[in-house]
Motif scaffolding. Structure first.
Motif, mmCIF file in Angstrom:
data_model
loop_
_atom_site.group_PDB
_atom_site.id
_atom_site.type_symbol
_atom_site.label_atom_id
_atom_site.label_comp_id
_atom_site.label_asym_id
_atom_site.label_seq_id
_atom_site.Cartn_x
_atom_site.Cartn_y
_atom_site.Cartn_z
ATOM 1 N N ASP B 242 85.625 2.627 -6.344
ATOM 2 C CA ASP B 242 86.079 3.524 -7.398
ATOM 3 C C ASP B 242 85.152 4.738 -7.428
ATOM 4 O O ASP B 242 84.025 4.663 -7.903
ATOM 5 C CB ASP B 242 86.063 2.806 -8.753
ATOM 6 C CG ASP B 242 86.872 3.562 -9.796
ATOM 7 O OD1 ASP B 242 86.668 4.786 -9.913
ATOM 8 O OD2 ASP B 242 87.700 2.937 -10.476
ATOM 9 N N VAL B 243 85.624 5.871 -6.893
ATOM 10 C CA VAL B 243 84.741 7.049 -6.790
ATOM 11 C C VAL B 243 84.338 7.606 -8.139
ATOM 12 O O VAL B 243 83.227 8.108 -8.287
ATOM 13 C CB VAL B 243 85.346 8.222 -5.981
ATOM 14 C CG1 VAL B 243 85.090 8.052 -4.515
ATOM 15 C CG2 VAL B 243 86.783 8.460 -6.271
ATOM 16 N N VAL B 244 85.218 7.500 -9.123
ATOM 17 C CA VAL B 244 84.871 8.033 -10.445
ATOM 18 C C VAL B 244 83.699 7.243 -11.017
ATOM 19 O O VAL B 244 82.710 7.799 -11.491
ATOM 20 C CB VAL B 244 86.092 7.989 -11.393
ATOM 21 C CG1 VAL B 244 85.697 8.419 -12.787
ATOM 22 C CG2 VAL B 244 87.214 8.871 -10.860
ATOM 23 N N PHE B 247 80.565 7.979 -8.978
ATOM 24 C CA PHE B 247 80.031 9.310 -9.235
ATOM 25 C C PHE B 247 79.220 9.337 -10.539
ATOM 26 O O PHE B 247 78.123 9.906 -10.588
ATOM 27 C CB PHE B 247 81.168 10.333 -9.286
ATOM 28 C CG PHE B 247 80.700 11.748 -9.459
ATOM 29 C CD1 PHE B 247 80.017 12.391 -8.439
ATOM 30 C CD2 PHE B 247 80.910 12.420 -10.648
ATOM 31 C CE1 PHE B 247 79.558 13.688 -8.592
ATOM 32 C CE2 PHE B 247 80.450 13.712 -10.817
ATOM 33 C CZ PHE B 247 79.774 14.350 -9.782
#
Lengths: 260, 306
Positions: B242-244, B247
Protein backbone atom coordinates in the motif's frame (compact mmCIF):
# COMPACT_ATOMS: atom_id res chain seq x y z
CA UNK A 1 -80.48 -13.11 -30.11
CA UNK A 2 -79.16 -15.51 -27.60
CA UNK A 3 -75.57 -14.92 -28.55
CA UNK A 4 -75.43 -11.15 -27.99
CA UNK A 5 -77.15 -11.57 -24.67
CA UNK A 6 -74.58 -14.04 -23.54
CA UNK A 7 -71.88 -11.69 -24.76
CA UNK A 8 -73.34 -8.81 -22.84
CA UNK A 9 -73.52 -10.89 -19.72
CA UNK A 10 -69.89 -11.81 -20.16
CA UNK A 11 -68.97 -8.19 -20.62
CA UNK A 12 -70.86 -7.15 -17.53
CA UNK A 13 -69.24 -9.79 -15.38
CA UNK A 14 -65.86 -8.87 -16.74
CA UNK A 15 -66.42 -5.21 -15.94
CA UNK A 16 -67.67 -6.06 -12.49
CA UNK A 17 -64.62 -8.22 -11.94
CA UNK A 18 -62.36 -5.37 -13.00
CA UNK A 19 -64.14 -2.95 -10.73
CA UNK A 20 -63.76 -5.42 -7.89
CA UNK A 21 -60.07 -5.78 -8.64
CA UNK A 22 -59.62 -2.04 -8.62
CA UNK A 23 -61.07 -1.80 -5.13
CA UNK A 24 -58.52 -4.19 -3.62
CA UNK A 25 -55.60 -3.35 -5.90
CA UNK A 26 -52.36 -3.88 -3.97
CA UNK A 27 -50.27 -1.02 -2.77
CA UNK A 28 -47.06 -0.47 -4.66
CA UNK A 29 -43.68 0.77 -3.49
CA UNK A 30 -40.99 2.65 -5.36
CA UNK A 31 -37.60 3.92 -4.34
CA UNK A 32 -35.15 6.34 -5.85
CA UNK A 33 -31.53 6.91 -4.94
CA UNK A 34 -30.28 10.47 -4.92
CA UNK A 35 -27.16 9.11 -6.60
CA UNK A 36 -26.36 5.80 -8.24
CA UNK A 37 -22.68 6.18 -7.43
CA UNK A 38 -20.87 6.87 -4.17
CA UNK A 39 -17.16 7.71 -4.33
CA UNK A 40 -14.76 6.97 -1.52
CA UNK A 41 -12.24 9.78 -1.31
CA UNK A 42 -9.03 9.99 0.70
CA UNK A 43 -10.84 11.48 3.69
CA UNK A 44 -13.77 9.03 3.59
CA UNK A 45 -14.89 8.23 7.12
CA UNK A 46 -18.26 6.70 6.42
CA UNK A 47 -21.32 8.48 5.05
CA UNK A 48 -25.08 8.59 5.32
CA UNK A 49 -27.00 7.31 2.32
CA UNK A 50 -30.53 8.64 1.93
CA UNK A 51 -33.06 6.71 -0.08
CA UNK A 52 -36.42 8.30 -0.92
CA UNK A 53 -39.47 6.26 -1.74
CA UNK A 54 -43.18 6.44 -2.31
CA UNK A 55 -46.18 4.17 -1.85
CA UNK A 56 -48.95 3.83 -4.46
CA UNK A 57 -52.62 3.10 -3.88
CA UNK A 58 -52.41 3.83 -0.18
CA UNK A 59 -55.46 2.99 1.86
CA UNK A 60 -56.06 6.17 3.86
CA UNK A 61 -57.53 4.29 6.80
CA UNK A 62 -54.56 1.95 7.23
CA UNK A 63 -52.23 4.84 6.64
CA UNK A 64 -53.91 6.90 9.38
CA UNK A 65 -53.55 3.99 11.77
CA UNK A 66 -49.88 3.84 10.87
CA UNK A 67 -50.13 0.25 9.84
CA UNK A 68 -47.87 0.58 6.79
CA UNK A 69 -44.28 -0.39 7.42
CA UNK A 70 -41.25 -0.14 5.18
CA UNK A 71 -38.00 -2.05 5.53
CA UNK A 72 -35.07 -0.91 3.39
CA UNK A 73 -32.01 -3.10 2.92
CA UNK A 74 -28.69 -2.15 1.36
CA UNK A 75 -26.80 -5.27 0.44
CA UNK A 76 -23.12 -5.22 -0.52
CA UNK A 77 -21.51 -7.19 -3.34
CA UNK A 78 -21.22 -10.97 -2.88
CA UNK A 79 -17.80 -12.21 -1.81
CA UNK A 80 -16.19 -15.51 -1.00
CA UNK A 81 -15.28 -15.52 2.68
CA UNK A 82 -13.12 -17.88 4.71
CA UNK A 83 -14.08 -18.13 8.38
CA UNK A 84 -11.24 -19.44 10.50
CA UNK A 85 -11.33 -20.62 14.07
CA UNK A 86 -8.45 -20.48 16.50
CA UNK A 87 -7.96 -23.17 19.09
CA UNK A 88 -5.32 -23.59 21.70
CA UNK A 89 -2.37 -25.67 20.53
CA UNK A 90 0.68 -25.93 22.81
CA UNK A 91 -0.57 -22.89 24.67
CA UNK A 92 -0.78 -20.79 21.51
CA UNK A 93 -3.91 -19.69 19.72
CA UNK A 94 -3.68 -21.05 16.20
CA UNK A 95 -6.10 -21.17 13.25
CA UNK A 96 -7.09 -24.81 13.06
CA UNK A 97 -10.51 -25.01 11.44
CA UNK A 98 -12.00 -23.13 8.54
CA UNK A 99 -15.19 -23.05 6.47
CA UNK A 100 -15.47 -21.27 3.14
CA UNK A 101 -18.71 -19.46 2.34
CA UNK A 102 -19.65 -18.25 -1.10
CA UNK A 103 -21.68 -15.24 -2.19
CA UNK A 104 -21.63 -13.69 1.27
CA UNK A 105 -22.96 -10.11 1.10
CA UNK A 106 -19.93 -8.01 2.01
CA UNK A 107 -22.23 -5.69 3.93
CA UNK A 108 -25.89 -5.72 4.91
CA UNK A 109 -27.62 -2.77 6.48
CA UNK A 110 -31.27 -2.58 7.31
CA UNK A 111 -33.41 0.45 8.10
CA UNK A 112 -37.02 0.09 9.18
CA UNK A 113 -39.94 2.17 10.31
CA UNK A 114 -39.94 0.78 13.86
CA UNK A 115 -38.81 -2.10 16.04
CA UNK A 116 -38.62 -5.26 13.89
CA UNK A 117 -40.97 -7.29 16.11
CA UNK A 118 -43.65 -4.60 15.69
CA UNK A 119 -43.58 -4.86 11.89
CA UNK A 120 -44.07 -8.54 11.21
CA UNK A 121 -43.33 -12.00 12.54
CA UNK A 122 -39.97 -13.76 12.63
CA UNK A 123 -41.38 -16.39 10.26
CA UNK A 124 -42.09 -13.70 7.70
CA UNK A 125 -38.60 -12.24 8.02
CA UNK A 126 -37.16 -15.69 7.54
CA UNK A 127 -39.30 -16.36 4.48
CA UNK A 128 -38.14 -13.09 2.89
CA UNK A 129 -34.51 -13.68 3.99
CA UNK A 130 -34.75 -10.29 5.62
CA UNK A 131 -32.73 -8.88 8.56
CA UNK A 132 -29.15 -9.71 9.46
CA UNK A 133 -30.03 -12.96 11.21
CA UNK A 134 -31.64 -14.29 8.02
CA UNK A 135 -28.96 -13.33 5.50
CA UNK A 136 -28.51 -16.37 3.33
CA UNK A 137 -25.08 -17.86 4.02
CA UNK A 138 -24.08 -20.88 1.95
CA UNK A 139 -20.89 -22.92 2.36
CA UNK A 140 -18.75 -23.63 -0.69
CA UNK A 141 -18.80 -27.30 0.24
CA UNK A 142 -22.48 -28.37 0.44
CA UNK A 143 -21.57 -31.51 2.40
CA UNK A 144 -20.24 -29.53 5.36
CA UNK A 145 -21.02 -31.03 8.76
CA UNK A 146 -24.26 -29.49 10.06
CA UNK A 147 -23.13 -28.53 13.56
CA UNK A 148 -19.82 -27.10 12.29
CA UNK A 149 -21.73 -25.17 9.67
CA UNK A 150 -24.15 -23.72 12.22
CA UNK A 151 -21.24 -22.66 14.43
CA UNK A 152 -19.30 -21.01 11.60
CA UNK A 153 -22.41 -19.36 10.13
CA UNK A 154 -23.12 -17.73 13.49
CA UNK A 155 -19.47 -16.72 13.79
CA UNK A 156 -19.47 -15.14 10.32
CA UNK A 157 -22.57 -13.14 11.17
CA UNK A 158 -21.16 -12.09 14.54
CA UNK A 159 -17.85 -10.94 13.04
CA UNK A 160 -19.68 -8.96 10.34
CA UNK A 161 -21.82 -7.33 13.03
CA UNK A 162 -18.76 -6.56 15.16
CA UNK A 163 -17.14 -4.80 12.22
CA UNK A 164 -20.27 -2.71 11.67
CA UNK A 165 -20.91 -4.29 8.28
CA UNK A 166 -24.14 -6.06 9.22
CA UNK A 167 -26.35 -3.50 10.96
CA UNK A 168 -29.99 -2.72 11.68
CA UNK A 169 -31.56 0.62 12.53
CA UNK A 170 -35.10 0.58 13.84
CA UNK A 171 -36.51 3.99 13.01
CA UNK A 172 -34.17 4.43 10.06
CA UNK A 173 -37.18 4.81 7.78
CA UNK A 174 -39.51 7.77 8.34
CA UNK A 175 -42.75 8.67 6.61
CA UNK A 176 -42.66 12.26 5.38
CA UNK A 177 -46.28 12.21 4.28
CA UNK A 178 -48.94 9.59 3.79
CA UNK A 179 -47.10 8.18 0.77
CA UNK A 180 -43.57 9.52 0.89
CA UNK A 181 -40.82 8.01 3.04
CA UNK A 182 -37.15 8.51 3.59
CA UNK A 183 -34.65 5.82 4.61
CA UNK A 184 -31.29 6.71 6.08
CA UNK A 185 -28.55 4.10 5.94
CA UNK A 186 -25.08 4.52 7.32
CA UNK A 187 -22.17 3.50 5.11
CA UNK A 188 -19.35 2.29 7.38
CA UNK A 189 -15.82 3.67 6.84
CA UNK A 190 -14.80 0.20 5.68
CA UNK A 191 -17.77 -0.13 3.29
CA UNK A 192 -16.86 -2.62 0.57
CA UNK A 193 -16.57 -1.26 -2.95
CA UNK A 194 -18.66 -2.70 -5.78
CA UNK A 195 -22.30 -2.82 -6.78
CA UNK A 196 -24.69 -2.66 -3.86
CA UNK A 197 -28.38 -3.43 -4.12
CA UNK A 198 -30.98 -1.38 -2.31
CA UNK A 199 -34.27 -3.18 -1.71
CA UNK A 200 -37.43 -1.89 -0.09
CA UNK A 201 -40.14 -4.10 1.38
CA UNK A 202 -43.65 -2.87 2.09
CA UNK A 203 -45.76 -4.41 4.85
CA UNK A 204 -49.43 -3.71 5.54
CA UNK A 205 -50.73 -4.82 8.92
CA UNK A 206 -47.72 -7.10 9.22
CA UNK A 207 -48.36 -8.73 5.84
CA UNK A 208 -45.74 -8.48 3.11
CA UNK A 209 -47.13 -6.64 0.08
CA UNK A 210 -44.41 -5.73 -2.36
CA UNK A 211 -40.69 -5.40 -2.93
CA UNK A 212 -38.66 -3.14 -5.18
CA UNK A 213 -34.95 -2.68 -5.77
CA UNK A 214 -32.34 -0.32 -7.14
CA UNK A 215 -28.58 -0.60 -7.71
CA UNK A 216 -25.90 1.59 -6.19
CA UNK A 217 -22.24 1.53 -7.15
CA UNK A 218 -19.70 2.31 -4.46
CA UNK A 219 -16.26 2.94 -5.81
CA UNK A 220 -13.05 4.58 -4.79
CA UNK A 221 -12.61 8.11 -6.06
CA UNK A 222 -10.08 9.16 -8.68
CA UNK A 223 -6.63 8.65 -7.20
CA UNK A 224 -7.54 5.84 -4.78
CA UNK A 225 -9.26 3.93 -7.57
CA UNK A 226 -6.32 4.42 -9.93
CA UNK A 227 -3.84 3.23 -7.31
CA UNK A 228 -5.98 0.18 -6.62
CA UNK A 229 -6.39 -0.68 -10.32
CA UNK A 230 -2.74 -0.06 -11.05
CA UNK A 231 -1.69 -2.31 -8.16
CA UNK A 232 -3.83 -5.14 -9.49
CA UNK A 233 -3.41 -4.75 -13.23
CA UNK A 234 0.18 -3.53 -13.54
CA UNK A 235 1.44 -5.02 -10.31
CA UNK A 236 5.07 -5.28 -11.44
CA UNK A 237 5.28 -1.63 -12.51
CA UNK A 238 3.39 -0.67 -9.37
CA UNK A 239 6.08 -2.40 -7.31
CA UNK A 240 8.81 -0.51 -9.17
CA UNK A 241 6.93 2.74 -8.60
CA UNK A 242 6.65 1.97 -4.88
CA UNK A 243 10.42 1.43 -4.73
CA UNK A 244 11.00 4.66 -6.64
CA UNK A 245 8.78 6.63 -4.23
CA UNK A 246 10.75 5.18 -1.32
CA UNK A 247 14.15 6.07 -2.85
CA UNK A 248 13.06 9.61 -3.64
CA UNK A 249 11.55 10.10 -0.17
CA UNK A 250 14.71 8.79 1.47
CA UNK A 251 16.90 11.02 -0.69
CA UNK A 252 14.74 14.12 -0.20
CA UNK A 253 14.66 13.48 3.54
CA UNK A 254 18.45 13.47 3.54
CA UNK A 255 18.56 16.74 1.57
CA UNK A 256 15.95 18.55 3.68
CA UNK A 257 17.30 17.61 7.07
CA UNK A 258 21.01 17.71 6.35
CA UNK A 259 22.41 20.50 8.50
CA UNK A 260 25.78 19.12 9.30
CA UNK B 1 -7.42 13.36 10.26
CA UNK B 2 -8.64 10.33 8.35
CA UNK B 3 -7.12 8.97 5.20
CA UNK B 4 -8.32 6.08 3.07
CA UNK B 5 -5.75 3.42 2.22
CA UNK B 6 -6.48 2.15 -1.30
CA UNK B 7 -4.92 -1.30 -0.94
CA UNK B 8 -5.75 -2.03 2.69
CA UNK B 9 -9.26 -0.68 1.87
CA UNK B 10 -9.71 1.03 5.19
CA UNK B 11 -9.79 4.46 6.74
CA UNK B 12 -7.00 5.24 9.16
CA UNK B 13 -5.81 8.23 11.11
CA UNK B 14 -3.07 10.02 9.18
CA UNK B 15 -1.58 11.63 12.29
CA UNK B 16 -1.22 8.25 14.01
CA UNK B 17 0.67 6.86 11.02
CA UNK B 18 2.95 9.89 10.72
CA UNK B 19 3.68 9.69 14.44
CA UNK B 20 4.30 5.97 14.16
CA UNK B 21 6.72 6.61 11.30
CA UNK B 22 8.43 9.37 13.25
CA UNK B 23 8.81 7.25 16.38
CA UNK B 24 10.27 4.35 14.42
CA UNK B 25 12.46 6.75 12.42
CA UNK B 26 13.74 8.32 15.64
CA UNK B 27 14.72 4.92 17.01
CA UNK B 28 16.21 3.75 13.74
CA UNK B 29 18.26 6.92 13.44
CA UNK B 30 19.40 6.53 17.03
CA UNK B 31 20.39 2.87 16.71
CA UNK B 32 21.34 2.76 13.02
CA UNK B 33 18.81 0.08 12.08
CA UNK B 34 16.16 0.17 9.34
CA UNK B 35 13.25 -0.04 11.75
CA UNK B 36 11.32 -2.63 9.75
CA UNK B 37 11.15 -4.90 12.78
CA UNK B 38 9.21 -2.17 14.59
CA UNK B 39 7.04 -0.99 11.71
CA UNK B 40 5.44 -4.32 10.86
CA UNK B 41 4.35 -5.22 14.43
CA UNK B 42 3.12 -1.66 15.02
CA UNK B 43 1.00 -1.82 11.86
CA UNK B 44 -0.38 -5.18 12.96
CA UNK B 45 -1.23 -3.71 16.40
CA UNK B 46 -3.01 -0.93 14.47
CA UNK B 47 -5.24 -3.55 12.79
CA UNK B 48 -3.63 -3.38 9.36
CA UNK B 49 -3.92 -6.90 7.87
CA UNK B 50 -0.57 -8.69 8.45
CA UNK B 51 -0.06 -9.45 4.74
CA UNK B 52 -0.25 -5.74 3.94
CA UNK B 53 1.78 -4.74 7.00
CA UNK B 54 4.63 -7.02 5.92
CA UNK B 55 4.77 -5.93 2.26
CA UNK B 56 4.34 -2.24 3.11
CA UNK B 57 6.95 -2.53 5.86
CA UNK B 58 9.46 -3.71 3.25
CA UNK B 59 8.61 -0.69 1.10
CA UNK B 60 9.10 1.70 4.02
CA UNK B 61 12.45 0.15 4.90
CA UNK B 62 13.85 1.19 1.49
CA UNK B 63 13.41 4.87 2.29
CA UNK B 64 15.05 4.75 5.72
CA UNK B 65 17.93 2.55 4.62
CA UNK B 66 18.58 4.60 1.48
CA UNK B 67 18.72 7.74 3.57
CA UNK B 68 21.09 6.09 6.02
CA UNK B 69 23.27 4.39 3.40
CA UNK B 70 23.83 7.75 1.64
CA UNK B 71 25.43 9.14 4.79
CA UNK B 72 27.67 6.08 5.18
CA UNK B 73 28.62 6.16 1.51
CA UNK B 74 29.88 9.73 1.88
CA UNK B 75 31.87 8.80 4.97
CA UNK B 76 33.32 5.78 3.18
CA UNK B 77 32.04 3.38 5.84
CA UNK B 78 30.42 1.07 3.33
CA UNK B 79 31.84 -2.12 1.81
CA UNK B 80 30.29 -2.38 -1.65
CA UNK B 81 31.87 -5.74 -2.42
CA UNK B 82 30.68 -7.38 0.78
CA UNK B 83 27.26 -5.79 0.28
CA UNK B 84 27.12 -7.16 -3.26
CA UNK B 85 27.81 -10.74 -2.17
CA UNK B 86 25.30 -10.49 0.67
CA UNK B 87 22.80 -9.11 -1.81
CA UNK B 88 23.24 -12.05 -4.22
CA UNK B 89 22.29 -14.41 -1.41
CA UNK B 90 19.54 -12.03 -0.36
CA UNK B 91 17.75 -12.10 -3.71
CA UNK B 92 17.68 -15.92 -3.66
CA UNK B 93 16.39 -16.02 -0.07
CA UNK B 94 13.80 -13.37 -0.73
CA UNK B 95 12.44 -15.23 -3.78
CA UNK B 96 11.95 -18.38 -1.72
CA UNK B 97 10.38 -16.32 1.05
CA UNK B 98 7.76 -14.82 -1.26
CA UNK B 99 6.49 -18.27 -2.29
CA UNK B 100 6.40 -19.46 1.30
CA UNK B 101 4.53 -16.26 2.20
CA UNK B 102 1.84 -16.81 -0.47
CA UNK B 103 1.50 -20.46 0.56
CA UNK B 104 1.14 -19.67 4.27
CA UNK B 105 -1.39 -16.99 3.44
CA UNK B 106 -3.56 -19.48 1.54
CA UNK B 107 -3.36 -21.86 4.52
CA UNK B 108 -4.43 -19.11 6.92
CA UNK B 109 -1.25 -19.54 8.96
CA UNK B 110 0.59 -16.43 7.81
CA UNK B 111 -0.25 -14.39 10.92
CA UNK B 112 0.95 -17.17 13.16
CA UNK B 113 4.26 -17.71 11.38
CA UNK B 114 4.93 -13.98 11.17
CA UNK B 115 4.30 -13.64 14.91
CA UNK B 116 6.35 -16.72 15.77
CA UNK B 117 9.30 -15.57 13.67
CA UNK B 118 9.15 -12.16 15.30
CA UNK B 119 9.00 -13.60 18.79
CA UNK B 120 11.85 -16.03 18.10
CA UNK B 121 14.20 -13.64 16.33
CA UNK B 122 13.51 -10.54 18.36
CA UNK B 123 13.66 -12.57 21.56
CA UNK B 124 16.96 -14.19 20.66
CA UNK B 125 18.65 -11.09 19.23
CA UNK B 126 17.32 -8.84 21.99
CA UNK B 127 18.39 -11.29 24.69
CA UNK B 128 21.90 -11.74 23.31
CA UNK B 129 22.39 -8.02 22.83
CA UNK B 130 21.20 -7.27 26.33
CA UNK B 131 23.60 -9.78 27.90
CA UNK B 132 26.50 -8.55 25.76
CA UNK B 133 25.86 -4.87 26.36
CA UNK B 134 25.35 -5.26 30.12
CA UNK B 135 28.71 -7.06 30.25
CA UNK B 136 30.28 -4.27 28.21
CA UNK B 137 28.83 -1.63 30.53
CA UNK B 138 30.22 -3.52 33.55
CA UNK B 139 33.61 -3.81 31.87
CA UNK B 140 33.58 -0.12 31.05
CA UNK B 141 32.81 0.65 34.70
CA UNK B 142 35.66 -1.65 35.67
CA UNK B 143 38.01 0.58 33.72
CA UNK B 144 38.61 -1.64 30.70
CA UNK B 145 37.92 -0.39 27.18
CA UNK B 146 34.85 -1.98 25.68
CA UNK B 147 35.82 -3.56 22.40
CA UNK B 148 33.90 -5.89 20.19
CA UNK B 149 36.53 -6.87 17.70
CA UNK B 150 39.00 -9.50 18.70
CA UNK B 151 41.01 -10.04 15.50
CA UNK B 152 43.13 -12.86 16.84
CA UNK B 153 40.18 -15.19 17.25
CA UNK B 154 39.18 -17.54 14.46
CA UNK B 155 36.14 -19.78 14.32
CA UNK B 156 34.88 -22.58 12.08
CA UNK B 157 33.71 -20.04 9.51
CA UNK B 158 37.30 -19.25 8.65
CA UNK B 159 38.04 -22.84 7.69
CA UNK B 160 35.48 -22.91 4.83
CA UNK B 161 36.69 -22.90 1.18
CA UNK B 162 36.12 -20.29 -1.60
CA UNK B 163 37.76 -17.47 0.28
CA UNK B 164 37.41 -13.92 -0.89
CA UNK B 165 39.13 -10.73 0.24
CA UNK B 166 36.95 -7.78 1.27
CA UNK B 167 39.30 -4.82 1.46
CA UNK B 168 37.06 -2.19 3.00
CA UNK B 169 36.11 -4.61 5.78
CA UNK B 170 39.69 -5.90 6.15
CA UNK B 171 38.51 -9.50 6.16
CA UNK B 172 39.48 -12.59 4.16
CA UNK B 173 36.62 -15.05 4.38
CA UNK B 174 34.78 -17.80 2.49
CA UNK B 175 31.82 -16.57 0.38
CA UNK B 176 29.64 -19.45 1.63
CA UNK B 177 28.69 -17.94 5.00
CA UNK B 178 28.31 -14.52 3.38
CA UNK B 179 25.90 -15.85 0.72
CA UNK B 180 24.12 -17.95 3.35
CA UNK B 181 23.70 -15.01 5.69
CA UNK B 182 22.39 -12.93 2.79
CA UNK B 183 19.89 -15.66 1.89
CA UNK B 184 18.59 -15.97 5.45
CA UNK B 185 18.15 -12.21 5.71
CA UNK B 186 16.40 -12.14 2.32
CA UNK B 187 14.05 -14.93 3.37
CA UNK B 188 13.17 -13.16 6.62
CA UNK B 189 12.80 -9.86 4.78
CA UNK B 190 10.05 -11.22 2.59
CA UNK B 191 8.19 -13.07 5.34
CA UNK B 192 8.60 -10.54 8.14
CA UNK B 193 8.74 -7.31 6.16
CA UNK B 194 12.03 -6.33 7.75
CA UNK B 195 15.31 -5.21 6.27
CA UNK B 196 17.03 -7.63 8.60
CA UNK B 197 19.50 -5.13 10.03
CA UNK B 198 18.86 -6.35 13.54
CA UNK B 199 20.16 -9.79 12.52
CA UNK B 200 22.67 -8.63 9.91
CA UNK B 201 24.52 -6.25 12.23
CA UNK B 202 25.28 -8.75 15.01
CA UNK B 203 26.01 -11.52 12.47
CA UNK B 204 28.56 -9.40 10.62
CA UNK B 205 30.20 -8.32 13.86
CA UNK B 206 30.27 -11.61 15.73
CA UNK B 207 30.41 -14.21 12.92
CA UNK B 208 32.34 -12.53 10.14
CA UNK B 209 34.33 -10.16 12.40
CA UNK B 210 33.64 -7.16 10.19
CA UNK B 211 34.73 -3.89 11.86
CA UNK B 212 31.76 -2.17 13.53
CA UNK B 213 32.19 1.10 11.63
CA UNK B 214 31.70 -0.63 8.25
CA UNK B 215 28.91 -2.91 9.44
CA UNK B 216 25.99 -0.48 9.60
CA UNK B 217 26.67 1.14 6.22
CA UNK B 218 27.12 -2.22 4.50
CA UNK B 219 24.04 -3.65 6.15
CA UNK B 220 21.95 -0.64 5.11
CA UNK B 221 23.36 -0.81 1.57
CA UNK B 222 22.33 -4.39 1.01
CA UNK B 223 18.98 -3.88 2.79
CA UNK B 224 18.00 -1.24 0.20
CA UNK B 225 18.24 -3.82 -2.56
CA UNK B 226 16.72 -6.74 -0.70
CA UNK B 227 13.80 -4.57 0.46
CA UNK B 228 13.34 -3.17 -3.05
CA UNK B 229 13.35 -6.66 -4.51
CA UNK B 230 10.91 -7.84 -1.82
CA UNK B 231 8.60 -4.90 -2.47
CA UNK B 232 8.45 -5.54 -6.21
CA UNK B 233 7.88 -9.27 -5.80
CA UNK B 234 5.23 -8.80 -3.07
CA UNK B 235 3.48 -6.31 -5.29
CA UNK B 236 3.57 -8.65 -8.29
CA UNK B 237 2.64 -11.85 -6.49
CA UNK B 238 0.32 -10.68 -3.72
CA UNK B 239 -0.72 -7.07 -4.49
CA UNK B 240 -0.22 -6.21 -0.84
CA UNK B 241 1.96 -3.09 -1.03
CA UNK B 242 0.00 0.00 0.00
CA UNK B 243 1.95 3.03 -1.26
CA UNK B 244 -0.20 5.54 0.60
CA UNK B 245 0.46 3.76 3.88
CA UNK B 246 4.16 3.33 3.07
CA UNK B 247 4.53 6.98 2.07
CA UNK B 248 3.04 8.26 5.35
CA UNK B 249 5.40 6.04 7.32
CA UNK B 250 8.38 7.14 5.21
CA UNK B 251 7.70 10.84 5.67
CA UNK B 252 7.41 10.43 9.42
CA UNK B 253 10.37 8.07 9.46
CA UNK B 254 12.78 10.21 7.48
CA UNK B 255 12.04 13.22 9.71
CA UNK B 256 12.31 11.21 12.92
CA UNK B 257 15.57 9.57 11.86
CA UNK B 258 17.43 12.89 11.73
CA UNK B 259 16.62 13.71 15.34
CA UNK B 260 17.27 10.14 16.41
CA UNK B 261 20.75 10.24 14.92
CA UNK B 262 21.59 13.37 16.96
CA UNK B 263 20.45 11.78 20.21
CA UNK B 264 22.32 8.60 19.26
CA UNK B 265 25.62 10.46 18.95
CA UNK B 266 25.37 11.61 22.55
CA UNK B 267 24.96 8.10 23.96
CA UNK B 268 27.77 5.58 24.37
CA UNK B 269 27.87 2.48 22.17
CA UNK B 270 27.12 -0.09 24.85
CA UNK B 271 24.37 2.01 26.40
CA UNK B 272 22.80 2.34 22.97
CA UNK B 273 22.96 -1.41 22.43
CA UNK B 274 21.40 -2.09 25.84
CA UNK B 275 18.53 0.29 25.08
CA UNK B 276 17.98 -1.27 21.66
CA UNK B 277 17.99 -4.73 23.27
CA UNK B 278 15.29 -3.67 25.74
CA UNK B 279 13.20 -2.26 22.91
CA UNK B 280 13.57 -5.39 20.79
CA UNK B 281 12.62 -7.57 23.77
CA UNK B 282 9.56 -5.43 24.49
CA UNK B 283 8.24 -5.91 20.94
CA UNK B 284 8.89 -9.66 21.18
CA UNK B 285 7.02 -9.88 24.49
CA UNK B 286 4.07 -7.93 23.17
CA UNK B 287 3.76 -10.30 20.18
CA UNK B 288 4.17 -13.36 22.39
CA UNK B 289 1.41 -12.03 24.64
CA UNK B 290 -0.99 -11.99 21.66
CA UNK B 291 -0.07 -15.56 20.78
CA UNK B 292 -0.66 -16.99 24.23
CA UNK B 293 -3.58 -14.95 25.49
CA UNK B 294 -7.08 -15.93 24.42
CA UNK B 295 -8.09 -13.60 21.56
CA UNK B 296 -11.23 -11.44 21.88
CA UNK B 297 -12.80 -13.59 19.21
CA UNK B 298 -11.50 -16.98 18.19
CA UNK B 299 -13.03 -16.52 14.75
CA UNK B 300 -11.58 -14.42 11.95
CA UNK B 301 -12.67 -13.63 8.42
CA UNK B 302 -10.62 -13.51 5.25
CA UNK B 303 -12.12 -12.38 1.98
CA UNK B 304 -11.35 -13.78 -1.42
CA UNK B 305 -8.67 -16.39 -0.82
CA UNK B 306 -9.99 -19.95 -1.10
Amino acid sequence: MLLPRALLLLLVTALAGKAHAQETVDEGIQIGLSTDRVSITADFAGANLTIFGALDNVDPLISRQGRYDVVVVLEGPPRTVVVRKKTRVLGMWINTQSVVFRDVPASYSVAMTRQPQDITTDANYRRLALRTENVHLRPLDPEENASTLAEFTDALRARKEARGLYVEYAGGVQFLSRTLFRATLRLAPNVPVGTHRARAFLFRNGVFVEETSAALTIRKAGLEQRIFEYAHEESFLYGLAAVFVAIVTGWLGRMVFRKE
Amino acid sequence: MGIYLPIAEMSVNMVVLLAMGAAVGFLSGMFGVGGGFLVTPLLIFYNIPPAIAVATGANQVIASSFSGALAHFKRGTLDMKLGGVLLTGGVVGSSIGIYVFAYLRSLGQLDLIVSLLYVAFLGAVGGLMLVESVRAIRRARGGQAATLRRPGQHNWIHRLPLKMRFRASKIFVSVIPVLGLGAIIGFLASIMGVGGGFIMVPALIYLLKVPTNVVIGTSLFQIIFVAAFTTVVHSTANQTVDVVLAFLLMVGGVAGAQYGARVGQKLRGEQLRALLAVLVLAVALRLAFDLFVRPASVYSLATGAV
